[in-house]
Design an enzyme around this catalytic site. Structure first.
Site, PDB file in Angstrom:
ATOM      1  N   LEU A 137       0.808  -1.219   0.000  1.00 18.28           N
ATOM      2  CA  LEU A 137       0.000   0.000   0.000  1.00 18.28           C
ATOM      3  C   LEU A 137       0.842   1.271   0.000  1.00 18.28           C
ATOM      4  CD1 LEU A 137      -2.862  -1.000   2.482  1.00 18.28           C
ATOM      5  CD2 LEU A 137      -2.964  -0.882  -0.012  1.00 18.28           C
ATOM      6  N   CYS A 165       3.209  -1.271   8.685  1.00 16.52           N
ATOM      7  CA  CYS A 165       1.776  -1.088   8.441  1.00 16.52           C
ATOM      8  C   CYS A 165       1.021  -2.414   8.472  1.00 16.52           C
ATOM      9  CB  CYS A 165       1.553  -0.404   7.098  1.00 16.52           C
ATOM     10  SG  CYS A 165       2.300   1.248   6.996  1.00 16.52           S
ATOM     11  N   HIS A 166       1.517  -3.422   7.719  1.00 13.36           N
ATOM     12  CA  HIS A 166       0.798  -4.690   7.627  1.00 13.36           C
ATOM     13  C   HIS A 166       1.715  -5.908   7.743  1.00 13.36           C
ATOM     14  CE1 HIS A 166      -1.870  -1.717   5.675  1.00 13.36           C
ATOM     15  NE2 HIS A 166      -2.795  -2.369   6.321  1.00 13.36           N
ATOM     16  N   GLY A 167       2.972  -5.676   8.130  1.00 18.58           N
ATOM     17  CA  GLY A 167       3.834  -6.791   8.474  1.00 18.58           C
ATOM     18  C   GLY A 167       4.600  -7.455   7.347  1.00 18.58           C
ATOM     19  N   SER A 168       4.624  -6.855   6.160  1.00 15.76           N
ATOM     20  CA  SER A 168       5.418  -7.446   5.078  1.00 15.76           C
ATOM     21  C   SER A 168       6.898  -7.347   5.418  1.00 15.76           C
ATOM     22  CB  SER A 168       5.135  -6.732   3.752  1.00 15.76           C
ATOM     23  OG  SER A 168       3.805  -6.943   3.347  1.00 15.76           O
TER      24      SER A 168
END
Length: 207
Positions: A137, A165-168
């Site tokens: 994102l 943000c989302h753990g990537s």
């Protein structure tokens, strides 16, 4: 039945005050349109900042030590320059089975120039160059160079980048790990070496 038509005599006197009011109103209205039109047109003219945003960026990497990272701006995006240690380079081939795209085969023309389609995704093995924007994102991952267990990271972590943000997660070649929100590896921008100490971001004619 016929209706009497009302005709205005050609010689009827002109109301000068009314005429002057109409002329003045039109003039002001025209000026208003012009005032609105000028800023609108000017939006099509690129600013000096916009022109500079697309220019190549020259970076002096002579003072970089193994394990260090520099960040520069190119086209409004953060570009990372990482000088990897011999130990970090030695770990990269061992991670292939954990990565979603270890050979950088996805979107190669967009994400990985030909000269970076190798195990270390770089021209010189020790110097890694990447756009620091997550392919999920558009967040900016953070450095997690220290190996070992850490919050939000696996126990066998070998160093790389974490998108908070989302753990990537990405290894030190910008390759994304499997089963993460980010679909692709980090982008390797066009770049070339002007000398051993000078790196040019944004051009790769000699690469």
């Amino acid at each position: 039945m016929t209706q009497a038509s009302h005709k205005v005599p050609l010689s009827a006197p002109i109301d000068k005050d009314k005429r002057n009011w109409i002329v003045t109103t039109c003039a002001v209205g025209g000026a208003g349109v012009a005032a609105v039109a000028v800023p609108f047109v000017s939006t099509f003219q690129p600013s000096e900042r916009a022109k500079a945003a697309g220019a190549a960026v020259e970076v002096d990497i002579s003072a970089m030590k193994p394990g260090e990272k520099l960040t520069v701006e190119w086209r409004g995006k953060p570009v990372w320059i990482v000088k990897r240690t011999p130990a970090q380079l030695a770990e990269l081939p061992k991670l292939d089975s954990q990565l979603a795209d270890p050979k950088s085969e996805r979107k190669p023309d967009e994400l990985t120039p030909k000269y970076a389609r190798n195990d270390v995704r770089s021209i010189k093995p020790e110097i890694f160059v990447a756009v620091g924007i997550c392919s999920h994102l558009g967040c900016s991952p953070i450095d997690k160079f220290q190996p070992g267990a850490q919050p939000s990271l696996p126990d066998d972590w070998e160093g790389g980048f974490l998108c908070p943000c989302h753990g990537s997660t990405f290894d030190l070649a910008g390759r994304v790990y499997k089963n993460k929100p980010a679909p692709d590896n980090l982008e390797v921008p066009p770049h070339m070496y002007l000398s051993d100490a000078k790196l040019l971001i944004g051009e790769d004619k000699k690469a």
